[in-house]
Design a protein around this motif. Structure first.
Motif, PDB file in Angstrom:
ATOM      1  N   MET A 398       0.853  -1.186   0.000  1.00  0.00           N
ATOM      2  CA  MET A 398       0.000   0.000   0.000  1.00  0.00           C
ATOM      3  C   MET A 398       0.889   1.236   0.000  1.00  0.00           C
ATOM      4  SD  MET A 398      -3.294  -0.701   2.434  1.00  0.00           S
ATOM      5  CE  MET A 398      -2.376  -1.123   3.908  1.00  0.00           C
ATOM      6  N   PHE A 399       0.641   2.123  -0.953  1.00  0.00           N
ATOM      7  CA  PHE A 399       1.319   3.407  -0.941  1.00  0.00           C
ATOM      8  C   PHE A 399       0.824   4.220   0.263  1.00  0.00           C
ATOM      9  CE2 PHE A 399       2.010   2.830  -5.631  1.00  0.00           C
ATOM     10  CZ  PHE A 399       3.395   2.918  -5.585  1.00  0.00           C
ATOM     11  N   VAL A 400       1.664   5.155   0.724  1.00  0.00           N
ATOM     12  CA  VAL A 400       1.310   6.000   1.855  1.00  0.00           C
ATOM     13  C   VAL A 400       1.641   7.450   1.537  1.00  0.00           C
ATOM     14  CG1 VAL A 400       1.687   6.485   4.312  1.00  0.00           C
ATOM     15  CG2 VAL A 400       1.776   4.124   3.490  1.00  0.00           C
ATOM     16  N   ILE A 401       0.735   8.341   1.899  1.00  0.00           N
ATOM     17  CA  ILE A 401       1.000   9.778   1.902  1.00  0.00           C
ATOM     18  C   ILE A 401       1.235  10.161   3.358  1.00  0.00           C
ATOM     19  CG2 ILE A 401       0.136  12.083   1.361  1.00  0.00           C
ATOM     20  CD1 ILE A 401      -1.735  10.752  -0.697  1.00  0.00           C
ATOM     21  N   VAL A 402       2.444  10.620   3.675  1.00  0.00           N
ATOM     22  CA  VAL A 402       2.802  10.942   5.058  1.00  0.00           C
ATOM     23  C   VAL A 402       2.595  12.433   5.288  1.00  0.00           C
ATOM     24  CG1 VAL A 402       4.625  10.911   6.786  1.00  0.00           C
ATOM     25  CG2 VAL A 402       4.473   9.056   5.124  1.00  0.00           C
ATOM     26  N   ALA A 403       1.853  12.759   6.335  1.00  0.00           N
ATOM     27  CA  ALA A 403       1.516  14.150   6.629  1.00  0.00           C
ATOM     28  C   ALA A 403       2.156  14.604   7.932  1.00  0.00           C
ATOM     29  CB  ALA A 403      -0.005  14.311   6.726  1.00  0.00           C
ATOM     30  N   THR A 404       2.573  15.852   7.952  1.00  0.00           N
ATOM     31  CA  THR A 404       3.089  16.435   9.181  1.00  0.00           C
ATOM     32  C   THR A 404       1.940  16.719  10.142  1.00  0.00           C
ATOM     33  OG1 THR A 404       4.596  18.136  10.020  1.00  0.00           O
ATOM     34  CG2 THR A 404       2.931  18.858   8.463  1.00  0.00           C
ATOM     35  N   PRO A 405       2.167  16.680  11.469  1.00  0.00           N
ATOM     36  CA  PRO A 405       1.078  16.918  12.415  1.00  0.00           C
ATOM     37  C   PRO A 405       0.469  18.308  12.244  1.00  0.00           C
ATOM     38  CG  PRO A 405       2.964  15.941  13.529  1.00  0.00           C
ATOM     39  CD  PRO A 405       3.417  16.296  12.153  1.00  0.00           C
ATOM     40  N   GLY A 406      -0.831  18.358  12.044  1.00  0.00           N
ATOM     41  CA  GLY A 406      -1.494  19.653  11.938  1.00  0.00           C
ATOM     42  C   GLY A 406      -2.864  19.549  11.311  1.00  0.00           C
ATOM     43  N   TRP A 407      -3.783  20.416  11.752  1.00  0.00           N
ATOM     44  CA  TRP A 407      -5.141  20.444  11.185  1.00  0.00           C
ATOM     45  C   TRP A 407      -5.835  21.740  11.590  1.00  0.00           C
ATOM     46  CZ3 TRP A 407     -10.358  20.116  13.034  1.00  0.00           C
ATOM     47  CH2 TRP A 407     -11.309  19.818  12.044  1.00  0.00           C
ATOM     48  N   GLN A 408      -6.104  22.579  10.600  1.00  0.00           N
ATOM     49  CA  GLN A 408      -6.903  23.793  10.767  1.00  0.00           C
ATOM     50  C   GLN A 408      -6.400  24.687  11.901  1.00  0.00           C
ATOM     51  OE1 GLN A 408     -11.124  23.119  10.950  1.00  0.00           O
ATOM     52  NE2 GLN A 408     -11.227  22.226   8.912  1.00  0.00           N
ATOM     53  N   TYR A 409      -5.099  24.863  11.972  1.00  0.00           N
ATOM     54  CA  TYR A 409      -4.584  25.782  12.997  1.00  0.00           C
ATOM     55  C   TYR A 409      -3.238  26.348  12.559  1.00  0.00           C
ATOM     56  CZ  TYR A 409      -2.804  27.705  17.333  1.00  0.00           C
ATOM     57  OH  TYR A 409      -2.284  28.566  18.275  1.00  0.00           O
ATOM     58  N   TRP A 410      -3.092  27.664  12.744  1.00  0.00           N
ATOM     59  CA  TRP A 410      -1.828  28.348  12.480  1.00  0.00           C
ATOM     60  C   TRP A 410      -1.554  29.339  13.609  1.00  0.00           C
ATOM     61  CZ3 TRP A 410       2.453  27.922   9.901  1.00  0.00           C
ATOM     62  CH2 TRP A 410       3.294  29.031   9.735  1.00  0.00           C
ATOM     63  N   ASN A 411      -0.328  29.324  14.085  1.00  0.00           N
ATOM     64  CA  ASN A 411       0.125  30.253  15.110  1.00  0.00           C
ATOM     65  C   ASN A 411       1.163  31.165  14.462  1.00  0.00           C
ATOM     66  OD1 ASN A 411       1.384  31.558  17.283  1.00  0.00           O
ATOM     67  ND2 ASN A 411       1.048  29.812  18.648  1.00  0.00           N
ATOM     68  N   LYS A 412       0.933  32.467  14.552  1.00  0.00           N
ATOM     69  CA  LYS A 412       1.811  33.420  13.884  1.00  0.00           C
ATOM     70  C   LYS A 412       3.177  33.541  14.544  1.00  0.00           C
ATOM     71  CE  LYS A 412      -1.979  36.255  12.057  1.00  0.00           C
ATOM     72  NZ  LYS A 412      -2.602  37.608  12.032  1.00  0.00           N
ATOM     73  N   ASP A 413       3.312  33.037  15.742  1.00  0.00           N
ATOM     74  CA  ASP A 413       4.609  33.060  16.412  1.00  0.00           C
ATOM     75  C   ASP A 413       5.604  32.246  15.575  1.00  0.00           C
ATOM     76  OD1 ASP A 413       6.849  32.677  18.054  1.00  0.00           O
ATOM     77  OD2 ASP A 413       5.644  32.661  19.878  1.00  0.00           O
ATOM     78  N   PRO A 414       6.739  32.814  15.174  1.00  0.00           N
ATOM     79  CA  PRO A 414       7.720  32.083  14.349  1.00  0.00           C
ATOM     80  C   PRO A 414       8.190  30.768  14.979  1.00  0.00           C
ATOM     81  CG  PRO A 414       8.263  34.421  14.434  1.00  0.00           C
ATOM     82  CD  PRO A 414       7.162  34.204  15.428  1.00  0.00           C
ATOM     83  N   LYS A 415       8.115  30.658  16.298  1.00  0.00           N
ATOM     84  CA  LYS A 415       8.534  29.412  16.953  1.00  0.00           C
ATOM     85  C   LYS A 415       7.643  28.245  16.527  1.00  0.00           C
ATOM     86  CE  LYS A 415      10.426  31.657  21.096  1.00  0.00           C
ATOM     87  NZ  LYS A 415      10.288  31.795  22.572  1.00  0.00           N
ATOM     88  N   PHE A 416       6.375  28.528  16.267  1.00  0.00           N
ATOM     89  CA  PHE A 416       5.457  27.472  15.848  1.00  0.00           C
ATOM     90  C   PHE A 416       5.867  26.923  14.484  1.00  0.00           C
ATOM     91  CE2 PHE A 416       1.561  25.890  13.823  1.00  0.00           C
ATOM     92  CZ  PHE A 416       1.062  25.058  14.802  1.00  0.00           C
ATOM     93  N   ALA A 417       6.117  27.809  13.542  1.00  0.00           N
ATOM     94  CA  ALA A 417       6.558  27.359  12.218  1.00  0.00           C
ATOM     95  C   ALA A 417       7.870  26.592  12.329  1.00  0.00           C
ATOM     96  CB  ALA A 417       6.718  28.553  11.279  1.00  0.00           C
ATOM     97  N   GLY A 418       8.760  27.045  13.224  1.00  0.00           N
ATOM     98  CA  GLY A 418      10.022  26.337  13.414  1.00  0.00           C
ATOM     99  C   GLY A 418       9.827  24.920  13.887  1.00  0.00           C
ATOM    100  N   LEU A 419       8.843  24.715  14.766  1.00  0.00           N
ATOM    101  CA  LEU A 419       8.559  23.363  15.244  1.00  0.00           C
ATOM    102  C   LEU A 419       7.928  22.504  14.149  1.00  0.00           C
ATOM    103  CD1 LEU A 419       7.271  24.193  18.840  1.00  0.00           C
ATOM    104  CD2 LEU A 419       9.398  23.038  18.239  1.00  0.00           C
ATOM    105  N   VAL A 420       7.126  23.115  13.279  1.00  0.00           N
ATOM    106  CA  VAL A 420       6.588  22.369  12.139  1.00  0.00           C
ATOM    107  C   VAL A 420       7.731  21.932  11.228  1.00  0.00           C
ATOM    108  CG1 VAL A 420       5.083  22.428  10.117  1.00  0.00           C
ATOM    109  CG2 VAL A 420       4.381  23.583  12.219  1.00  0.00           C
ATOM    110  N   TYR A 421       8.676  22.832  10.986  1.00  0.00           N
ATOM    111  CA  TYR A 421       9.825  22.470  10.154  1.00  0.00           C
ATOM    112  C   TYR A 421      10.615  21.312  10.774  1.00  0.00           C
ATOM    113  CZ  TYR A 421       8.886  27.064   8.013  1.00  0.00           C
ATOM    114  OH  TYR A 421       8.295  28.134   7.399  1.00  0.00           O
ATOM    115  N   ASP A 422      10.754  21.352  12.098  1.00  0.00           N
ATOM    116  CA  ASP A 422      11.429  20.235  12.782  1.00  0.00           C
ATOM    117  C   ASP A 422      10.668  18.928  12.569  1.00  0.00           C
ATOM    118  OD1 ASP A 422      13.413  21.896  13.730  1.00  0.00           O
ATOM    119  OD2 ASP A 422      12.525  22.145  15.725  1.00  0.00           O
ATOM    120  N   ASP A 423       9.346  18.997  12.652  1.00  0.00           N
ATOM    121  CA  ASP A 423       8.533  17.797  12.438  1.00  0.00           C
ATOM    122  C   ASP A 423       8.719  17.255  11.023  1.00  0.00           C
ATOM    123  OD1 ASP A 423       7.519  17.777  14.996  1.00  0.00           O
ATOM    124  OD2 ASP A 423       5.567  18.613  14.464  1.00  0.00           O
TER     125      ASP A 423
END
Length: 866
Positions: A398-423
């Motif tokens: 079975m093929f898989v599409i792997v998604a980063t953790p997240g759903w309908q939420y954005w935090n404008k604090d740059p630290k949040f985007a940095g943690l998404v990049y880490d993920d």
């Protein structure tokens, strides 16, 4: 053939009453590697014997803290057992503590020792002997601590304390409050914990090495054709000794038959504290290519050898050689050929009672059931899945599409985007060698984010995995102009240059608040709703087959029923319920698999299924799901009707067959009531291909409830005696002839003797368990001792004419890996952490929360079929 399949199924029910071992025990990787004999790497099961406390408590991180009154549990573990219907943020959110006492074995002298956590929900803080050594944010990716660097030596007695908190936290992804979330933040150390011992000259952990497109073992590919394939192996090693070391990095490529086809060696000199990456390439002639329907896997056996030939570290990486191409309007090509349409489903890691705390065996069984249902692709929702699920997808095709953790939420604090990049980096480094990974979804699902985030997410993906394909919603910032594949609908073909894939099909809700829909049906609602659901999903399935190549497939939302955060009803749109019991829609999906397909693991071949119970309340129409050319319906042994499967050039492979107005209860009852020949009341359905009968099935109406029947839902696997593995046992209410009494209303009381225990109690409706649509499941967990387990089932209130009890006996087997523990978990610990967690918002808070949901669902579209 289905006739043979029915015989096999019936036979298995008989033999499963006394099973000593499973038919197939899948293997699972740890930190990316499968075990390699005498490699120098030792992996221990660290799941057993954790002291557990739910709630805040002062001083629990200290080495001398008195935890003697705490409960003893095993991981994977959930902080709260829940009813199978407990949606709407009824789960516990807050602090919990785990403490483990253990002694380092003297045999590990000179080794690097790591404790590897596959995941723990939310915020985790790890203390070693009272000292804080690690803090991890996020509930879906691994982290580890190296004991050796903190002075731990063989013979030392140690205490690891882990604080976990699954409370809402906007500072790290997913970030969204659970009360506005479409899934649930089940808490605890809910995935496996391992102790990994290696030499101090070792293969690095890719996430700890933190090298772009590096660390560990990374297998990539050059040219791939049916005649020739280039396999490139990158091996990153490090020297933690205080002196220079000369070693040899050896990689063996082993073909699917087990033959070593190439051995590669490279000598390397490492200064103290130095790390190096070694590149080795091998050309494979006439490779056995990986396809979903023939998922052939090679092995890369890696060893780091000392000058005397001793293996210092090593492991096996499973790979599949395959070439994927997204050719835009010309479609998706696999191994140089236009691929069949990729139809599958999304997957949440949620199971009845235990939430996310599923053993590896159940992850594999989930993948197997999805493959049996014809799924050829899985989109993970909405976070990286358990490593064992990824292992299973490689193996099952079975093929898989792997998604980063997240759903309908954005935090404008740059630290949040940095943690998404880490993920993004961490999930790619964890999953990059999985053949099943087809695309990466590095952005946050259904979220409005700035353009620079979308571009940076793709850039990170491409640098971590050169040549990777990224996919996201076409209307999200930067996606339509930059991503290799876009999420959209068949009607979007021609509007974009890229291939188009539907991330979530099948939904048909009225609005965001009520969520009334005909594609969601609890299995407990019975025949009518289940048939309505199956036929509605057939309409949605049919839409996945438009004319043209640009649209390449879609994923059902969602194959399994699961708990949600913001809605009081569980998601009932699954083709299987929360216990993985099939609904009618499961057989509709399964009927789309070609009758000619042969698969090494999946149940395939000609099949027919009658979606009708011949009850007083059944429809006049008889619907049949089949993958044959035509269907013959024989009613009451005399009336014969034949209908072809009406296929269209552009549409689902095998539409349902419906015999209109052929059943009338009042007419049917003449046979048993007047003529006293109830045996005549049968539906026999035969599937025909090229005019020949290739399969058949028979159904009779159930008469009075007279017996209980037990079976194992184990997919051929044996239960592992590690105090965390579990297996569903299904109790069915039947008549004298073995026909399931779908209309039965009983409470089933289960008892177990031997080396097993029941998960859950009366508080969560687990035991006794109410019969729904003829069956009642119970979850049986192993103890630490391999041996016989006997499960007994009876109705709660017995009497002369009550259904007779049933029992089933099977055996658990010893685990392959050595267990590390000093305390045994309690038997029958379920009542310790079940029960209601009370938390209630004010009416104003609820209105504000639901207004937020309404705004987001209006923007992103709850009605996903439009």
């Amino acid at each position: 053939m289905i006739r043979a399949y029915i015989l096999i199924l019936f036979t298995s029910l008989i033999f499963n009453t006394n099973i000593s071992a499973g038919n197939y025990q899948p293997d699972f990787s740890v930190a990316g590697f499968y075990s390699l004999e005498k490699s120098g790497r030792e992996v221990y099961d660290f799941n057993v014997g954790w002291r557990f406390f739910r709630g805040e408590i002062s001083g629990a991180e200290k080495a001398d803290f008195d935890d003697s009154r705490w409960d003893v549990v095993s991981t994977p573990h959930t902080v709260q057992l829940m009813p199978s219907e407990a949606s709407g943020s009824r789960n516990y959110q807050g602090a919990a503590w785990y403490r483990k006492h253990f002694t380092i074995d003297n045999s590990l002298e000179g080794k690097l020792i790591n404790i590897y956590f596959e995941a723990a929900m939310g915020k985790s803080i790890v203390y070693l002997n009272g000292k804080k050594v690690e803090e991890h944010l996020g509930g879906y990716l691994p982290f580890s601590i190296e004991l050796t660097q903190y002075g731990v030596k063989p013979g030392d007695k140690c205490i690891i304390a882990v604080f976990v908190d699954n409370s809402d936290d906007k500072d790290y992804p997913p970030g969204k409050k659970q009360t506005t979330l479409d899934f649930t933040y089940h808490g605890g150390i809910y995935r496996d914990v391992w102790m990994i011992a290696t030499s101090k000259v070792h293969i690095t952990d890719p996430n700890k090495a933190d090298k772009i497109a590096g660390g560990g073992v990374f297998v990539q590919y050059g040219e791939i054709t049916k005649k020739r394939a280039e396999v490139v192996i990158y091996t990153d090693i490090a020297n933690a000794l205080a002196s220079n070391q000369s070693v040899t990095v050896e990689n063996q490529l082993i073909d699917p038959s087990g033959k070593i086809i190439k051995k590669l060696s490279a000598k390397v000199t490492l200064r103290k504290g130095e790390g190096k990456q070694i590149t080795q390439k091998v050309v494979v002639d006439n490779p056995v290519l990986w396809y979903p329907d023939s998922p052939s896997l090679y092995k890369v056996a890696t060893r780091v050898l000392a000058s005397d030939g001793t293996s210092l570290d090593g492991g096996i990486t499973r790979i599949g050689i395959r070439k994927t191409e997204f050719r835009g309007k010309d479609g998706f090509w696999l191994n140089g050929e236009l691929s069949d349409r990729l139809i599958g489903g999304n997957r949440h890691q949620d199971f009845a009672y235990v939430g996310n705390a599923m053993p590896n065996s159940q992850h594999w069984k989930d993948a197997k059931k999805l493959r049996d249902a014809g799924c050829r692709i899985i989109r993970v929702a909405h976070y990286p899945q358990d490593p064992s699920f990824m292992d299973a997808c490689d193996e099952l095709g079975m093929f898989v599409i792997v998604a980063t953790p997240g759903w309908q939420y954005w935090n404008k604090d740059p630290k949040f985007a940095g943690l998404v990049y880490d993920d993004i980096r961490n999930m790619i480094r964890r999953d990059r060698n999985h053949t099943s990974v087809l695309m990466w979804e590095p952005i946050l699902n259904e979220t409005r984010f700035p353009l620079e985030f979308s571009l940076k997410a793709r850039e990170i993906t491409q640098t971590e995995y050169p040549g990777a394909a990224c996919v996201a919603d076409h209307h999200s910032a930067g996606v339509a102009d930059n991503y290799e594949v876009v999420y959209g609908w068949p009607k979007d073909a021609g509007n974009f240059e890229q291939c188009i894939f539907t991330r979530e099909f099948g939904e048909n809700v009225d609005d965001w608040y009520a969520h009334n829909t005909n594609n969601r049906a609890s299995r407990s609602w019975g025949e009518g709703p289940l048939l309505t659901q199956a036929l509605q999903l057939a309409i949605a399935y049919d839409e996945m087959y438009p004319e043209g190549r640009q649209f390449i497939g879609g994923a059902l939302w969602h194959p399994f029923d699961h708990q949600r955060g913001y809605h009081p009803d569980p998601y009932w749109g699954g083709i299987m319920d929360a216990f993985r019991q099939p609904k009618y829609s499961y057989y509709m999906f399964k009927s789309q698999v070609s009758a000619l397909l042969k698969h090494p693991f999946s149940e395939t071949g000609p099949m027919v299924f009658i979606a009708h119970e011949i009850s007083p309340f059944s429809s006049p129409d008889v619907t049949v799901f089949t993958n044959c050319d035509e269907v013959r319906l024989i009613m009451y042994g005399t009336d014969t009707l034949v209908q072809k499967v009406v296929r269209r050039q552009y549409g689902m492979p095998n539409p349902p067959v419906t015999f209109k107005n052929v059943y009338d209860f009042n007419k049917m009852r003449i046979y048993p009531y007047v003529e006293k020949q109830w045996q005549k009341v049968t539906f026999v359905v035969e599937g025909l291909i090229d005019g020949k009968v290739v399969c058949s099935t028979k159904k009779m109406p159930s008469r009075r409830s007279s017996k209980l029947r037990l079976s194992l839902d184990n997919e051929g696997q044996a239960l592992i005696a590690n105090a965390s593995d579990f297996i569903p046992v299904i109790c069915e209410v039947t008549d004298d002839e073995g026909n399931v009494r779908r209309l039965a209303k009983e409470q089933i009381l289960f008892t177990v003797t031997g080396e097993g225990e029941i998960i859950g109690d009366e508080i969560i409706g687990a035991n006794p368990r109410a019969v729904e649509f003829g069956s009642a499941p119970v979850l049986i967990r192993s103890t630490l001792n391999p041996g016989k387990i006997k499960v007994h089932a009876r109705v709660l209130f017995e009497g002369e004419h009550a259904p007779t009890p049933a029992w089933i006996e099977f055996e658990s087997i010893a685990p392959k890996r050595r267990l590390v523990y000093s305390e045994k978990p309690q038997v029958n610990q379920s009542s310790i952490y079940s029960g209601t967690y009370k938390r209630q918002m004010s009416e104003d808070e609820k209105r504000k929360t639901l207004n937020e949901v309404e705004l987001q669902q209006t923007e992103f579209g709850e009605k996903k079929s439009e």
